[in-house]
Design a protein around this motif. Sequence first.
Motif, short mmCIF file in Angstrom:
data_model
loop_
_atom_site.label_atom_id
_atom_site.label_comp_id
_atom_site.label_asym_id
_atom_site.label_seq_id
_atom_site.Cartn_x
_atom_site.Cartn_y
_atom_site.Cartn_z
N HIS A 50 0.83 -1.21 0.00
CA HIS A 50 0.00 0.00 0.00
C HIS A 50 0.86 1.26 0.00
O HIS A 50 0.48 2.27 -0.60
CB HIS A 50 -0.94 -0.02 1.20
CG HIS A 50 -2.10 -0.95 1.03
ND1 HIS A 50 -3.09 -0.75 0.09
CD2 HIS A 50 -2.44 -2.11 1.67
CE1 HIS A 50 -3.99 -1.72 0.15
NE2 HIS A 50 -3.61 -2.56 1.11
N ALA A 51 2.02 1.20 0.65
CA ALA A 51 2.92 2.35 0.63
C ALA A 51 3.42 2.61 -0.78
O ALA A 51 3.50 3.76 -1.24
CB ALA A 51 4.09 2.11 1.58
N ARG A 52 3.75 1.55 -1.50
CA ARG A 52 4.22 1.70 -2.88
C ARG A 52 3.10 2.24 -3.77
O ARG A 52 3.34 3.09 -4.63
CB ARG A 52 4.71 0.36 -3.41
CG ARG A 52 6.03 -0.10 -2.82
CD ARG A 52 6.98 -0.55 -3.90
NE ARG A 52 8.36 -0.49 -3.46
CZ ARG A 52 9.40 -0.58 -4.26
NH1 ARG A 52 9.21 -0.69 -5.57
NH2 ARG A 52 10.63 -0.53 -3.80
N LEU A 53 1.89 1.72 -3.56
CA LEU A 53 0.77 2.16 -4.38
C LEU A 53 0.42 3.62 -4.09
O LEU A 53 0.00 4.35 -4.99
CB LEU A 53 -0.44 1.26 -4.13
CG LEU A 53 -1.60 1.37 -5.12
CD1 LEU A 53 -1.13 1.08 -6.54
CD2 LEU A 53 -2.71 0.43 -4.72
N ALA A 54 0.60 4.04 -2.84
CA ALA A 54 0.33 5.44 -2.49
C ALA A 54 1.30 6.38 -3.20
O ALA A 54 0.92 7.48 -3.63
CB ALA A 54 0.43 5.63 -0.98
N ARG A 55 2.56 5.94 -3.33
CA ARG A 55 3.56 6.77 -4.02
C ARG A 55 3.36 6.77 -5.53
O ARG A 55 3.70 7.74 -6.20
CB ARG A 55 4.97 6.27 -3.67
CG ARG A 55 5.39 6.55 -2.24
CD ARG A 55 6.88 6.37 -2.04
NE ARG A 55 7.31 5.01 -2.31
CZ ARG A 55 7.39 4.06 -1.38
NH1 ARG A 55 7.06 4.32 -0.13
NH2 ARG A 55 7.81 2.85 -1.69
N ASP A 56 2.83 5.67 -6.05
CA ASP A 56 2.61 5.57 -7.49
C ASP A 56 1.27 4.87 -7.74
O ASP A 56 1.21 3.65 -7.83
CB ASP A 56 3.75 4.79 -8.16
CG ASP A 56 3.53 4.61 -9.65
OD1 ASP A 56 2.66 5.31 -10.22
OD2 ASP A 56 4.21 3.77 -10.26
N PRO A 57 0.16 5.63 -7.83
CA PRO A 57 -1.16 5.03 -7.99
C PRO A 57 -1.30 4.17 -9.24
O PRO A 57 -2.24 3.36 -9.33
CB PRO A 57 -2.09 6.26 -8.06
CG PRO A 57 -1.34 7.33 -7.34
CD PRO A 57 0.11 7.09 -7.67
N GLN A 242 -11.97 -3.85 -0.81
CA GLN A 242 -11.43 -2.84 -1.70
C GLN A 242 -11.18 -3.41 -3.10
O GLN A 242 -10.77 -4.55 -3.25
CB GLN A 242 -10.10 -2.31 -1.16
CG GLN A 242 -10.24 -1.65 0.20
CD GLN A 242 -9.90 -2.63 1.30
OE1 GLN A 242 -10.08 -3.82 1.15
NE2 GLN A 242 -9.42 -2.10 2.40
#
Length: 268
Positions: A50-57, A242
Amino acid sequence: MSHAHEVARLLLIDDHPLIRSGLRLCLEMTTDLRVIGEAEHAEGALAFLHARLARDPLGRTLPHMVLMDLNMPGMGGLSLIEQLHQQFPHIAVLVLSMYDRTDSIVHAIRAGARGYLLKDEPAPHIVAAVHAVMQGRMVFSAEVKMRLSATEAVKQRLTQREREVLAYLSRGYSNKGIAQLLNVSVRTVETHRLNIRGKLNIESQPGLAQYAVEAAQALMPWSDGATPSSDGKDSRVTRAPQEPPSTVPRAPRIPVASPALASLKKDI
């Protein structure tokens, strides 16, 4: 989608640092594989993703594959596979575990895993399996294939009602409880148990109970999402509500190559 011509990004999940280090070493000896992260439990793995996805949607830095054990503290491996399958369907999951029980194998496949290897596999076999899954194939250790084939053979020998009895035994129900659920007499349930033991060459009642715990889920999947645990009680895997971002590509369809796998995959 195939990742055969690009560097595949991997996430390792195992609660033993030494195992993670060994896996990283053997995987990164191959130029087209790169470990981008490690986690010792399911919660840490989901936080990383989720941290990676937050930085790059757009999901361009997410791993292509998760290589994971089933036995881990916290949420547990099977629940994590379901979470990954629901939230990050483009990420392939390859299980690397010491557990060769039929129920663990079947649960992992139904939860969304694309392969199941045992930890005694030589390092080159693990690397080859990673490449195979990245190319859209399902992979299994030889022992795992044998167990899946044996389960399919047993399924052909038992009647539908015998499989139902076996499944309820795996949940810890008594003869009287099974009789009430199936609306039959206790004597009928006892007869089914005797027939099952005869067909499967199981000598004792405790042996039948143990077999039920290990294999019944493969023979008679539950429609309500419950799965029998090793202590005979129900365990439920919570499905994540989700939906993954529409910009994250979904995984390629995995072809089913055998009757045993077809039988397992039809209930996913």
